[in-house]
Design a protein around this motif. Structure first.
Motif, PDB file in Angstrom:
ATOM      1  N   THR A 155     -39.221  14.421  -4.361  1.00  0.00           N
ATOM      2  CA  THR A 155     -39.083  13.830  -5.704  1.00  0.00           C
ATOM      3  C   THR A 155     -40.168  12.781  -5.931  1.00  0.00           C
ATOM      4  OG1 THR A 155     -36.697  14.222  -5.648  1.00  0.00           O
ATOM      5  CG2 THR A 155     -37.502  12.677  -7.306  1.00  0.00           C
ATOM      6  N   ILE A 156     -40.432  11.963  -4.927  1.00  0.00           N
ATOM      7  CA  ILE A 156     -41.484  10.936  -5.030  1.00  0.00           C
ATOM      8  C   ILE A 156     -42.834  11.604  -5.294  1.00  0.00           C
ATOM      9  CG2 ILE A 156     -42.819   9.224  -3.701  1.00  0.00           C
ATOM     10  CD1 ILE A 156     -40.089   8.456  -2.354  1.00  0.00           C
ATOM     11  N   LYS A 157     -43.106  12.678  -4.567  1.00  0.00           N
ATOM     12  CA  LYS A 157     -44.351  13.431  -4.733  1.00  0.00           C
ATOM     13  C   LYS A 157     -44.481  13.985  -6.158  1.00  0.00           C
ATOM     14  CE  LYS A 157     -46.622  16.984  -2.070  1.00  0.00           C
ATOM     15  NZ  LYS A 157     -46.473  17.997  -1.061  1.00  0.00           N
ATOM     16  N   MET A 158     -43.378  14.557  -6.659  1.00  0.00           N
ATOM     17  CA  MET A 158     -43.365  15.121  -8.006  1.00  0.00           C
ATOM     18  C   MET A 158     -43.533  14.031  -9.067  1.00  0.00           C
ATOM     19  SD  MET A 158     -41.193  15.648 -10.798  1.00  0.00           S
ATOM     20  CE  MET A 158     -39.599  15.415 -10.085  1.00  0.00           C
ATOM     21  N   VAL A 159     -42.867  12.903  -8.891  1.00  0.00           N
ATOM     22  CA  VAL A 159     -42.971  11.788  -9.841  1.00  0.00           C
ATOM     23  C   VAL A 159     -44.412  11.264  -9.884  1.00  0.00           C
ATOM     24  CG1 VAL A 159     -42.260   9.397 -10.275  1.00  0.00           C
ATOM     25  CG2 VAL A 159     -40.533  11.144  -9.791  1.00  0.00           C
ATOM     26  N   LYS A 160     -45.064  11.206  -8.727  1.00  0.00           N
ATOM     27  CA  LYS A 160     -46.466  10.769  -8.694  1.00  0.00           C
ATOM     28  C   LYS A 160     -47.355  11.742  -9.477  1.00  0.00           C
ATOM     29  CE  LYS A 160     -46.358   7.902  -4.564  1.00  0.00           C
ATOM     30  NZ  LYS A 160     -46.760   7.733  -3.158  1.00  0.00           N
ATOM     31  N   LYS A 161     -47.027  13.041  -9.420  1.00  0.00           N
ATOM     32  CA  LYS A 161     -47.792  14.028 -10.203  1.00  0.00           C
ATOM     33  C   LYS A 161     -47.522  13.858 -11.701  1.00  0.00           C
ATOM     34  CE  LYS A 161     -48.753  17.473  -6.755  1.00  0.00           C
ATOM     35  NZ  LYS A 161     -48.684  18.844  -6.306  1.00  0.00           N
ATOM     36  N   LEU A 162     -46.294  13.507 -12.046  1.00  0.00           N
ATOM     37  CA  LEU A 162     -45.973  13.224 -13.457  1.00  0.00           C
ATOM     38  C   LEU A 162     -46.756  12.009 -13.939  1.00  0.00           C
ATOM     39  CD1 LEU A 162     -42.145  13.716 -14.139  1.00  0.00           C
ATOM     40  CD2 LEU A 162     -44.056  14.780 -15.356  1.00  0.00           C
ATOM     41  N   ARG A 163     -46.859  10.996 -13.104  1.00  0.00           N
ATOM     42  CA  ARG A 163     -47.647   9.804 -13.461  1.00  0.00           C
ATOM     43  C   ARG A 163     -49.112  10.178 -13.702  1.00  0.00           C
ATOM     44  NH1 ARG A 163     -45.663   5.081  -9.231  1.00  0.00           N
ATOM     45  NH2 ARG A 163     -43.742   4.510 -10.330  1.00  0.00           N
ATOM     46  N   LYS A 164     -49.647  11.044 -12.835  1.00  0.00           N
ATOM     47  CA  LYS A 164     -51.029  11.508 -13.008  1.00  0.00           C
ATOM     48  C   LYS A 164     -51.172  12.283 -14.313  1.00  0.00           C
ATOM     49  CE  LYS A 164     -52.702  11.762  -8.265  1.00  0.00           C
ATOM     50  NZ  LYS A 164     -53.039  12.617  -7.129  1.00  0.00           N
ATOM     51  N   PHE A 165     -50.149  13.073 -14.660  1.00  0.00           N
ATOM     52  CA  PHE A 165     -50.179  13.826 -15.911  1.00  0.00           C
ATOM     53  C   PHE A 165     -50.189  12.877 -17.110  1.00  0.00           C
ATOM     54  CE2 PHE A 165     -47.777  15.897 -19.423  1.00  0.00           C
ATOM     55  CZ  PHE A 165     -48.744  16.832 -19.767  1.00  0.00           C
ATOM     56  N   ILE A 166     -49.400  11.821 -17.047  1.00  0.00           N
ATOM     57  CA  ILE A 166     -49.367  10.830 -18.136  1.00  0.00           C
ATOM     58  C   ILE A 166     -50.742  10.170 -18.287  1.00  0.00           C
ATOM     59  CG2 ILE A 166     -48.375   8.610 -18.851  1.00  0.00           C
ATOM     60  CD1 ILE A 166     -45.697   9.693 -17.533  1.00  0.00           C
TER      61      ILE A 166
END
Length: 192
Positions: A155-166
């Motif tokens: 989940t942490i890994k996925m959230v970091k990718k969401l942050r990069k997307f933002i």
């Protein structure tokens, strides 16, 4: 499952994630206000959002992509139960390999969160001139703002990718993006 309420209830009982009420209401209002007719949805789930989109206006046509066979089958049943087979096409495939030359007024990204940037880049040429991308889950239950809300590694890994997307959206030279703190966090991106 004829009524949308029954689909919501089924989603809750079976823990299938669906868009929050604030989010779906925002998008359906957008569809009506901007005379959206053709939608591409990445991440069908069980068909809740695509059925909501089609019911928001009688001339809305939805192409929706789902990778999971069980959810795909449930979505097809729900679309059929709602008599929307002529206006909603459900594809069983990976959005990362889906090919289409069609143009859409709205592309809704609600599939695998770690793939948002990939989908955005892949389908940007499928937008009409006035078309927009709308993305859901940009807050991801508050974890994008506060990573301490989870200790799960994936989940942490996925959230970091969401942050990069933002960040990708904020710094994009081709699109202007507005962010809305509705539902689970929504963005609307329109070509410059």
């Amino acid at each position: 499952m004829e009524e949308i309420g029954k689909i919501k209830k089924y989603a809750k009982i079976t823990s299938v994630p669906i868009i929050k009420d604030e989010g779906i209401n925002f998008i359906c209002d957008y569809i009506r206000e901007h005379d959206v007719e053709k939608i591409l949805e990445i991440g069908t789930g069980i068909g809740y959002s695509s059925i909501s989109f089609a019911k928001s206006k009688e001339d809305v046509f939805v192409h929706t992509i789902e990778f999971d066979i069980d959810r795909y089958q449930q979505a097809v049943r729900n679309v059929a139960d709602n008599n929307l087979m002529e206006r909603i096409l459900v594809y069983l495939c990976d959005a990362g390999t889906f090919e289409t030359s069609e143009k859409f007024d709205l592309i809704f990204i609600d599939g695998p969160k770690a793939q948002y940037t990939k989908y955005f880049e892949r389908f940007k040429n499928n937008l009409t001139e006035e078309g927009v991308f709308i993305c859901d889950n940009l807050s991801f239950h508050g974890m994008v703002e506060d990573l301490s809300l989870t200790h799960n590694y994936s989940t942490i890994k996925m959230v970091k990718k969401l942050r990069k997307f933002i960040d990708f959206l904020k710094n994009n030279e081709e699109f202007d993006t507005q962010f809305f703190k509705l539902g689970d966090g929504i963005s609307v991106s329109k070509g410059k």
